[in-house]
Design a protein around this motif. Structure first.
Motif, short mmCIF file in Angstrom:
data_model
loop_
_atom_site.label_atom_id
_atom_site.label_comp_id
_atom_site.label_asym_id
_atom_site.label_seq_id
_atom_site.Cartn_x
_atom_site.Cartn_y
_atom_site.Cartn_z
N ALA A 192 16.83 -37.62 -50.02
CA ALA A 192 16.09 -37.29 -48.80
C ALA A 192 16.01 -38.48 -47.86
O ALA A 192 16.21 -38.35 -46.64
N ARG A 193 15.69 -39.65 -48.40
CA ARG A 193 15.53 -40.82 -47.55
C ARG A 193 16.85 -41.19 -46.85
O ARG A 193 16.88 -41.54 -45.68
N LEU A 194 17.94 -41.12 -47.60
CA LEU A 194 19.23 -41.46 -47.01
C LEU A 194 19.67 -40.38 -46.01
O LEU A 194 20.26 -40.70 -44.97
N ALA A 195 19.40 -39.13 -46.33
CA ALA A 195 19.75 -38.05 -45.41
C ALA A 195 19.03 -38.20 -44.08
O ALA A 195 19.62 -38.00 -43.01
N VAL A 196 17.75 -38.56 -44.13
CA VAL A 196 16.99 -38.76 -42.90
C VAL A 196 17.62 -39.86 -42.07
O VAL A 196 17.77 -39.74 -40.84
N GLY A 197 18.01 -40.97 -42.70
CA GLY A 197 18.65 -42.05 -41.97
C GLY A 197 19.96 -41.63 -41.34
O GLY A 197 20.25 -41.95 -40.18
N TYR A 198 20.78 -40.92 -42.10
CA TYR A 198 22.09 -40.46 -41.62
C TYR A 198 21.91 -39.53 -40.42
O TYR A 198 22.59 -39.67 -39.39
N ILE A 199 21.00 -38.57 -40.55
CA ILE A 199 20.78 -37.59 -39.48
C ILE A 199 20.27 -38.27 -38.22
O ILE A 199 20.72 -37.99 -37.10
N ARG A 200 19.32 -39.20 -38.38
CA ARG A 200 18.80 -39.91 -37.21
C ARG A 200 19.89 -40.72 -36.53
O ARG A 200 19.97 -40.77 -35.30
N GLY A 201 20.74 -41.38 -37.31
CA GLY A 201 21.83 -42.14 -36.72
C GLY A 201 22.75 -41.28 -35.87
O GLY A 201 23.19 -41.68 -34.79
N LEU A 202 23.04 -40.08 -36.36
CA LEU A 202 23.88 -39.15 -35.60
C LEU A 202 23.16 -38.61 -34.37
O LEU A 202 23.67 -38.69 -33.25
N GLN A 203 22.00 -38.04 -34.59
CA GLN A 203 21.34 -37.28 -33.54
C GLN A 203 20.73 -38.16 -32.46
O GLN A 203 20.61 -37.74 -31.31
N ASP A 204 20.35 -39.39 -32.80
CA ASP A 204 19.90 -40.32 -31.77
C ASP A 204 21.02 -40.66 -30.80
O ASP A 204 20.78 -41.17 -29.71
N ASN A 205 22.24 -40.36 -31.22
CA ASN A 205 23.40 -40.61 -30.38
C ASN A 205 24.08 -39.32 -29.92
O ASN A 205 25.25 -39.31 -29.54
N GLY A 206 23.31 -38.22 -29.96
CA GLY A 206 23.74 -36.99 -29.30
C GLY A 206 24.63 -36.06 -30.08
O GLY A 206 25.07 -35.04 -29.55
N ILE A 207 24.91 -36.37 -31.37
CA ILE A 207 25.74 -35.50 -32.19
C ILE A 207 24.86 -34.82 -33.24
O ILE A 207 24.10 -35.49 -33.94
N ALA A 208 24.99 -33.51 -33.36
CA ALA A 208 24.16 -32.77 -34.31
C ALA A 208 24.65 -33.00 -35.73
O ALA A 208 25.85 -33.00 -36.01
N ALA A 209 23.71 -33.19 -36.63
CA ALA A 209 24.01 -33.20 -38.07
C ALA A 209 23.93 -31.78 -38.60
O ALA A 209 23.28 -30.91 -38.00
N THR A 210 24.58 -31.55 -39.72
CA THR A 210 24.55 -30.24 -40.38
C THR A 210 24.40 -30.44 -41.88
O THR A 210 25.36 -30.34 -42.64
N PRO A 211 23.19 -30.79 -42.35
CA PRO A 211 23.03 -30.95 -43.79
C PRO A 211 23.45 -29.68 -44.53
O PRO A 211 23.19 -28.56 -44.08
N LYS A 212 24.12 -29.87 -45.66
CA LYS A 212 24.71 -28.77 -46.40
C LYS A 212 24.68 -29.13 -47.88
O LYS A 212 24.52 -30.30 -48.23
N HIS A 213 24.78 -28.16 -48.75
CA HIS A 213 24.97 -26.72 -48.57
C HIS A 213 23.69 -26.06 -49.06
O HIS A 213 23.31 -26.24 -50.22
N PHE A 214 23.03 -25.33 -48.23
CA PHE A 214 21.68 -24.83 -48.42
C PHE A 214 21.71 -23.47 -49.13
O PHE A 214 21.98 -22.47 -48.49
N VAL A 215 21.46 -23.41 -50.43
CA VAL A 215 21.08 -24.42 -51.40
C VAL A 215 21.64 -23.97 -52.74
O VAL A 215 22.07 -22.82 -52.88
N GLY A 216 21.64 -24.83 -53.76
CA GLY A 216 22.06 -24.45 -55.10
C GLY A 216 23.55 -24.55 -55.35
O GLY A 216 24.06 -23.95 -56.30
N ASN A 217 24.28 -25.34 -54.54
CA ASN A 217 25.72 -25.53 -54.74
C ASN A 217 25.93 -26.85 -55.49
O ASN A 217 26.30 -27.85 -54.91
N GLU A 218 25.66 -26.83 -56.81
CA GLU A 218 25.82 -28.02 -57.63
C GLU A 218 27.04 -27.94 -58.53
O GLU A 218 27.20 -28.75 -59.44
#
Length: 807
Positions: free
Chosen positions: A127-153
């Protein structure tokens, strides 16, 4: 238009225009609404680089970043934000607005083929790393798409399998990274998984998409399907799936208009889904983007430096008997199948055409000089025979029989491709065509060769007009090409020196779930005892033997799970043979997860280098020579053997699945949370080149203070981990769970104090009956640790009141 309310804008669209926004127009884009000047939204894979609209193995070149598990091993949120920001530039180079990343499923077990794409077995770290990754992208205008929601292990039958997960495990483990992506990072898009969740496809799961995601978490972004992961018309729209991908549509368009007219879908629901799409287009600027769809290969020096730094920081020093970092200018034998080749990325939709690929041999030669490094592969570790490179003529036919005159003729440079829109000069249908590929293969030396083909379609291979491999009439569906292709068909042929004529004939056939058509042809001379002996002798004559072993993108890939936790081929034998004769043996592992190490006690040092991106060899050389500290820590537990993994020994239903169901029978007990044998290396483990350790821990209320000191002779970094352990929980709970971490860099002799403030949620479990999070009163032990197995430093707090929280 960017400031206009998307709900009002959606109301200005006709029903047909609203519906047009709810499915792709092609593989990677959504159609514009020209009447109102609304532009086209464009998306691109993937987690470790922005590939653009080309095929998985070609297309315009792009930067290959470290894979997900390598990012997880960094335990560095700031670094991940940097990577996200750099990826935003890469996405713009490909004229895209949305990056289909990050992959934030958990590493439930060691065999998941997509393990390399995921950050960790732990939901908090993920979760902590995902938040950092998403902020890095979206603060620069590109949408993140966290995947795969959910249960794809797992990748086994993933397009139809039902992941049977109880709600408490869902809430406390698998949903946690997605919840943080929504509530903390404010992600603009989410991708549903292929699988069913407790019997219902996630793309049409109203509890998951509407009740949890939108109502409980307050999500206002777009939910898109994985590619071909949408199966119905009314059910997906009503359940909360905004966007069906890819296009052209299969279940929407006229079918969706008809569903509205028949009363199966309310017009208000369509308007809401269209407003979600328009909101995403506003956030990314796509709504006003009338520009070209040109894709550029832009290689930035700053991005190359970032990839190199990140690859080195992700490296985990598992074992070191004092040999590392290397001193002086030793003569090094770099041996093993991964020595001459750059293993930069995993396979599947995460792969791309990298700007460059630096092998360990190249990296060490650049660092030490050509005369200090000798190279010998010794054995093979490939799953498929090597793809050919050169110039090959391809004749395309607008039928499946290779009949008549070709409608298009072209030249290609390798023998692997996906058949996508625009192939054959745009003159053939990717779903109904055939081709004949011809060219030559010249062996590096005469002898027995293996020639293999696998395809989603039908193919047969001729060498010098002799049929060598036949996947035509006897084709059987297997595990390649996302479970749409056959297992490799391999033939043996004795080849003399000189050029040999190669002919591959291919035709399409009906697809299954993902509508994939593809092929791969490879020819190679298998390495034999003489090659093995050459590597051992090279190691014997060197000051240091660096044995580069592991897997590659053929093994660690989307679409299939690994068959075992052992290294493929003769690699274990090679490590053992080198260790028996070399003065010093260092093993460099490149895998997407844990492996068994029968030679563990016989080598001086072990580095886990993962797949660290295009600068792989330079990053490895930086670590080996001590130019960079190996500050990575394991994001996944390394069991001693496969049988010790928590997914094993619970029957076929638990893994790999049975009768269309995979039951998460271990519940909360994945990774370090599981009861079982002590692992070879615990979650969070990693060594450095200096001595940074915890010296004290204090706790007052919900604040914890940890003192760290560098008692070594050089600067370095340490990851301080905080685990919360309830002493008498009212329900079964894991012994301890990670609830905080910090990466601390210290000069020699320096000391630092690291503070953690624990919210109520850090102590909570999920009460399914009450549908609430509960932080129970009682005593909690707080471990300040260097791994999940470290119990040397702890403090105790008492919580006197029960706290209940909404989900």
């Amino acid at each position: 238009m960017p400031d206009r309310d998307p709900i009002a804008l959606a109301a200005d669209l006709t029903l047909e225009e609203q519906v047009r926004l709810l499915s792709g127009q092609d593989d990677w884009s959504v159609a514009p609404v020209e009447r109102l000047g609304i532009g086209s939204l464009r998306v691109t894979d993937g987690p470790n680089g922005a590939r653009g609209g080309g095929g998985l193995t070609g297309g315009v070149k792009a930067t290959a970043f470290p894979v997900g598990i390598a990012i997880g091993a960094s335990w560095n949120i700031e670094l991940v934000e940097e990577i996200g920001a750099a990826l935003a530039d890469e996405a713009r180079d490909k004229s895209c607005h949305v990056l289909l990343a990050p992959t934030i499923n958990l590493q439930r077990g060691p065999l998941n083929g997509r393990n390399f794409e995921c950050y960790s077995e732990d939901p908090y770290l993920t979760a902590r790393l995902a938040v950092g990754y998403i902020r890095g992208l979206q603060d620069n205008g590109i949408a993140a798409t966290p995947k795969h929601f959910v249960g794809n292990e797992s990748e086994i039958q993933r397009t139809t399998m039902s992941s049977e997960i109880d709600e408490r495990a869902l809430r406390e483990l698998y949903l946690v990274p997605f919840e943080a992506a929504v509530k903390e990072a404010g992600t603009w898009a989410i991708m549903s998984s292929y699988n069913r969740l407790n019997g219902t496809y996630t793309s049409e799961h109203p509890w998951l998409l509407n009740e949890v995601l939108r109502d409980q978490w307050g999500y206002d972004g777009v939910v898109m399907s994985d590619w071909f992961g949408s199966h119905t018309t009314a059910a997906t729209i009503n359940a909360g799936l905004d966007l069906e991908m890819p296009g052209p549509t299969r279940d929407r368009g006229d079918k969706l208009v008809a569903a509205v007219e028949a009363g199966e879908v309310a017009p208000e629901t369509i308007a809401t889904r269209a407003a979600n799409m328009l909101r995403l287009m506003q956030r990314t600027g796509a709504i006003d983007d009338q520009g070209s769809r040109d894709e550029r290969a832009v290689e930035r020096d700053s991005t190359r430096a970032l990839v190199r730094r990140a690859g080195a920081e992700a490296t985990v020093l598992l074992k070191n008997n004092g040999i590392l970092p290397l001193s002086g200018t030793p003569h090094i034998a770099v041996v093993g199948p991964n020595a001459p080749l750059a293993r930069a990325m995993g396979g599947g939709s995460a792969q791309l055409n990298a700007h460059r690929l630096v092998s360990p041999a190249e990296g060490l030669r650049a660092a030490l000089g050509d005369n200090r490094v000798s190279v010998a592969a010794g054995c093979d570790n490939h799953r498929f025979e090597p793809v050919l490179s050169g110039r090959f003529r391809v004749e395309w036919f607008a039928n499946t029989d290779l009949a008549g005159a070709p409608v298009h003729v072209e030249t290609v440079t390798d023998t692997e491709a996906f058949l996508v829109q625009g192939i054959g000069g745009g003159k053939v249908d990717p779903g109904e065509c055939s081709f004949r590929l011809t060219g030559t293969y010249t062996p590096d030396r005469a002898g027995l060769h293996r020639a293999g083909i696998h395809c989603a379609g039908r193919a047969r291979l001729f060498i010098d007009d002799q049929l060598v491999a036949d996947a035509w009439d006897g084709w059987t569906r297997g595990s390649t090409f996302f479970e749409e292709g056959n297992d490799p068909v391999v033939g043996e042929v004795d080849l003399s020196e000189g050029a040999h004529e190669v002919r591959l004939e291919y035709r399409t056939a009906p697809a299954f779930n993902l509508h994939v058509r593809a092929y791969q042809l490879g020819i190679g001379r298998p390495r034999d005892d003489a090659d093995f002996a050459e590597a051992v002798e090279a190691a014997r004559g060197a000051d240091v033997a660096v044995v580069c072993v592991g897997r590659n993108a053929e093994w660690d890939t989307e679409g299939w799970d690994l068959p075992s936790m052992t290294l493929p081929g003769r690699q274990d034998d090679l490590v053992a043979a080198v260790a028996a004769v070399a003065k010093t043996t260092i093993v460099v592992l490149q895998t997407g997860g844990p492996v068994e190490m029968p030679w563990h006690d016989d080598v001086a040092a072990i580095l886990q280098a993962w797949y660290p991106g295009q600068e792989a060899g330079h990053a490895l050389a930086d670590v080996l020579t001590g130019a960079v500290e190996p500050s990575g820590r394991l994001p996944q537990t390394f069991p001693r053997r496969l049988a010790d993994a928590p997914t094993q020994g619970k029957g076929a239903e638990a893994y790999p699945g049975k009768n269309g169901r995979v039951v998460y029978a271990e519940g909360l007990g994945i990774g370090y949370r599981a009861d079982g044998p002590a692992p070879l290396y615990p979650f969070g483990h990693g060594l450095g080149y200096t001595d940074i350790d915890i010296t004290a821990v204090e706790a007052a209320d919900d604040r914890v203070s940890v003192t760290v000191e560098n008692r070594g002779a050089r600067a370095g970094a340490q990851v301080v981990q905080l685990y919360v352990a309830p002493e008498a929980a009212p329900v079964p709970r894991p012994e301890a769970e990670l609830k905080g971490f910090a990466k601390v860099r210290l000069e020699p002799g320096a000391r630092a104090e690291v503070s953690f403030e624990l919210p109520d949620r850090a102590f909570a479990w999920f009460d399914v009956a009450a549908q609430e999070w509960v932080a129970s009163p009682g005593r909690y032990r707080l471990y300040a640790a260097l791994s999940a197995a470290d119990r040397r430093f702890s403090a105790t707090i008492e919580r006197t009141e029960e706290v209940r929280m909404a989900p």
